[in-house]
Design an enzyme around this catalytic site. Structure first.
Site, PDB file in Angstrom:
ATOM      1  N   HIS A 120       0.953  -1.168   0.037  1.00 59.62           N
ATOM      2  CA  HIS A 120      -0.099   0.113  -0.013  1.00 59.62           C
ATOM      3  C   HIS A 120       1.060   1.210   0.130  1.00 59.62           C
ATOM      4  O   HIS A 120       1.922   1.342   0.563  1.00 59.62           O
ATOM      5  CB  HIS A 120      -0.792  -0.143   1.211  1.00 59.62           C
ATOM      6  CG  HIS A 120      -1.333   1.407   1.386  1.00 59.62           C
ATOM      7  ND1 HIS A 120      -0.529   2.057   2.588  1.00 59.62           N
ATOM      8  CD2 HIS A 120      -2.325   2.155   1.149  1.00 59.62           C
ATOM      9  CE1 HIS A 120      -1.454   3.352   2.802  1.00 59.62           C
ATOM     10  NE2 HIS A 120      -2.413   3.180   2.063  1.00 59.62           N
ATOM     11  N   ARG A 124      -1.030  12.762  -0.028  1.00 53.81           N
ATOM     12  CA  ARG A 124      -1.958  13.578  -0.298  1.00 53.81           C
ATOM     13  C   ARG A 124      -1.619  14.763   0.340  1.00 53.81           C
ATOM     14  O   ARG A 124      -0.818  15.159   1.294  1.00 53.81           O
ATOM     15  CB  ARG A 124      -3.243  12.983   0.191  1.00 53.81           C
ATOM     16  CG  ARG A 124      -3.172  12.825   1.874  1.00 53.81           C
ATOM     17  CD  ARG A 124      -4.166  12.183   2.355  1.00 53.81           C
ATOM     18  NE  ARG A 124      -3.977  11.758   3.942  1.00 53.81           N
ATOM     19  CZ  ARG A 124      -3.269  10.861   4.336  1.00 53.81           C
ATOM     20  NH1 ARG A 124      -2.755   9.707   3.517  1.00 53.81           N
ATOM     21  NH2 ARG A 124      -3.121  10.397   5.662  1.00 53.81           N
ATOM     22  N   HIS A 154      12.160  -1.177   3.979  1.00 55.67           N
ATOM     23  CA  HIS A 154      12.321  -0.258   5.067  1.00 55.67           C
ATOM     24  C   HIS A 154      13.603   0.441   4.837  1.00 55.67           C
ATOM     25  O   HIS A 154      13.347   1.825   5.180  1.00 55.67           O
ATOM     26  CB  HIS A 154      12.384  -1.123   6.727  1.00 55.67           C
ATOM     27  CG  HIS A 154      11.143  -1.226   7.347  1.00 55.67           C
ATOM     28  ND1 HIS A 154      10.496  -0.348   8.174  1.00 55.67           N
ATOM     29  CD2 HIS A 154      10.397  -2.283   7.010  1.00 55.67           C
ATOM     30  CE1 HIS A 154       9.337  -0.678   8.471  1.00 55.67           C
ATOM     31  NE2 HIS A 154       9.107  -2.041   7.802  1.00 55.67           N
ATOM     32  N   HIS A 184      -8.953  -5.620  17.038  1.00 58.87           N
ATOM     33  CA  HIS A 184      -9.857  -6.875  17.417  1.00 58.87           C
ATOM     34  C   HIS A 184      -9.006  -8.203  17.224  1.00 58.87           C
ATOM     35  O   HIS A 184      -9.235  -9.114  17.556  1.00 58.87           O
ATOM     36  CB  HIS A 184     -11.021  -6.816  16.476  1.00 58.87           C
ATOM     37  CG  HIS A 184     -10.920  -6.882  15.182  1.00 58.87           C
ATOM     38  ND1 HIS A 184     -10.790  -5.967  14.359  1.00 58.87           N
ATOM     39  CD2 HIS A 184     -10.915  -7.948  14.270  1.00 58.87           C
ATOM     40  CE1 HIS A 184     -10.629  -6.331  13.063  1.00 58.87           C
ATOM     41  NE2 HIS A 184     -11.017  -7.331  13.058  1.00 58.87           N
ATOM     42  N   ASN A 269     -16.680   8.593  -5.243  1.00 62.07           N
ATOM     43  CA  ASN A 269     -17.199   7.156  -5.692  1.00 62.07           C
ATOM     44  C   ASN A 269     -16.816   6.053  -5.126  1.00 62.07           C
ATOM     45  O   ASN A 269     -15.415   5.823  -4.600  1.00 62.07           O
ATOM     46  CB  ASN A 269     -16.380   7.086  -7.286  1.00 62.07           C
ATOM     47  CG  ASN A 269     -17.004   5.909  -8.070  1.00 62.07           C
ATOM     48  OD1 ASN A 269     -16.616   4.695  -7.675  1.00 62.07           O
ATOM     49  ND2 ASN A 269     -17.311   6.156  -9.128  1.00 62.07           N
TER      50      ASN A 269
END
Length: 284
Positions: A120, A124, A154, A184, A269
């Protein structure tokens, strides 16, 4: 600030273009004789709200089972819920003026070979009439970890951080370890990376330069890992491990991810917002 906003939006879009081209080149070198994957590009709009973007998704390739590289530039007014969340984070003016502008790139790659790590990355810029800041980061999500891959990834991020501030890598690595944690399940979703948000040092140019460095570090950090494992033999048990790990990824993105919540709450969207979800997954 109008000029800076457009500079940032243009750079995020250029980065999207370079990454999609690099990924398609990897597809060309991928194993097997199946058709090579290509990105399908779909313009997105925010309905009654302002702005939109490009949703770029490659499916069922030789190397990538599903990868999305999205770019957006949006503006308008935050919903009361998003406005309250921003105010709770200490963003000035949110209690009186909900106007905002944001642009960025968001990427998630799910691989065909379970030995190749999912990944990922996003960067921004966010603006309100009272404040601006940068955010982003990148993290590696292998279902079968190779310590040398983790070290390489890394090291690339540390190099990008160290060129801008000696404390950035340690700070933002620790932030990623905390942020990309699944409470969780009591475990991290991967082997970490860096994460930062609300970055405003008072020097827009310096913060933008660092954000560009994070984006520029992505391909050198990730592509060698994808190429090293794309033709590695794997078993049905390896694929099962991958599918179960994808379940963890889906849980995190649907329950905890800040970007997912923001995108849905601001009317973007939904297909573009949920692009990060894996094509298939399992739960034990």
């Amino acid at each position: 600030m109008d000029e800076q906003r457009q500079m940032a939006a243009l750079w995020f879009r250029e980065l999207r273009d370079r990454i999609t081209s690099a990924f398609e080149a990897v597809e060309d070198r991928g194993p097997g004789d199946a058709p090579v994957g290509r990105f399908v590009i779909t313009p997105t709009e925010r309905g009654e709200n302002g702005g939109g973007g490009l949703m770029s998704v490659l499916r069922d390739g030789r190397v990538f089972e599903k990868v999305g590289v999205n770019w957006s530039e949006v503006h308008g007014e935050l919903s009361p819920r998003a406005q309250a969340a921003m105010a709770a984070r200490g963003v000035p003016g949110m209690d009186s003026d909900p106007r905002f502008w944001a642009s960025g790139i968001s990427l998630v790659a799910h691989m065909q070979n379970p030995h190749a790590p999912a990944v990922h990355m996003n960067t921004r810029m966010f603006w309100t009439p009272h404040a601006w800041w940068f955010g982003g980061g990148s993290d590696l999500n292998p279902c079968i970890e190779y310590p040398e891959d983790t070290a390489h990834f890394h090291a690339a991020l540390k190099s990008a951080c160290d060129a801008h501030a000696v404390d950035y890598y340690d700070r933002f690595k620790a932030w990623a370890d905390e942020y990309f944690f699944i409470p969780h399940r009591g475990r991290a979703r991967g082997v970490g990376g860096i994460f930062y948000d609300d970055l405003n040092s008072g020097d827009w140019s310096a913060d933008f330069a660092f954000t560009r460095a994070v984006g520029e570090a992505f391909l050198p950090a990730f592509l060698p890992l994808a190429e090293a494992h794309m033709a590695q033999p794997f078993t049905e048990a390896d694929k099962e491990t991958q599918l179960i790990h994808r379940g963890l990824y889906a849980e995190y993105n649907l329950v905890y991810d800040r970007g997912t919540k923001f995108g849905l709450e601001t009317g973007h969207n939904p297909d573009a917002v949920l692009m990060s979800l894996p094509p298939t997954a399992k739960w034990p």
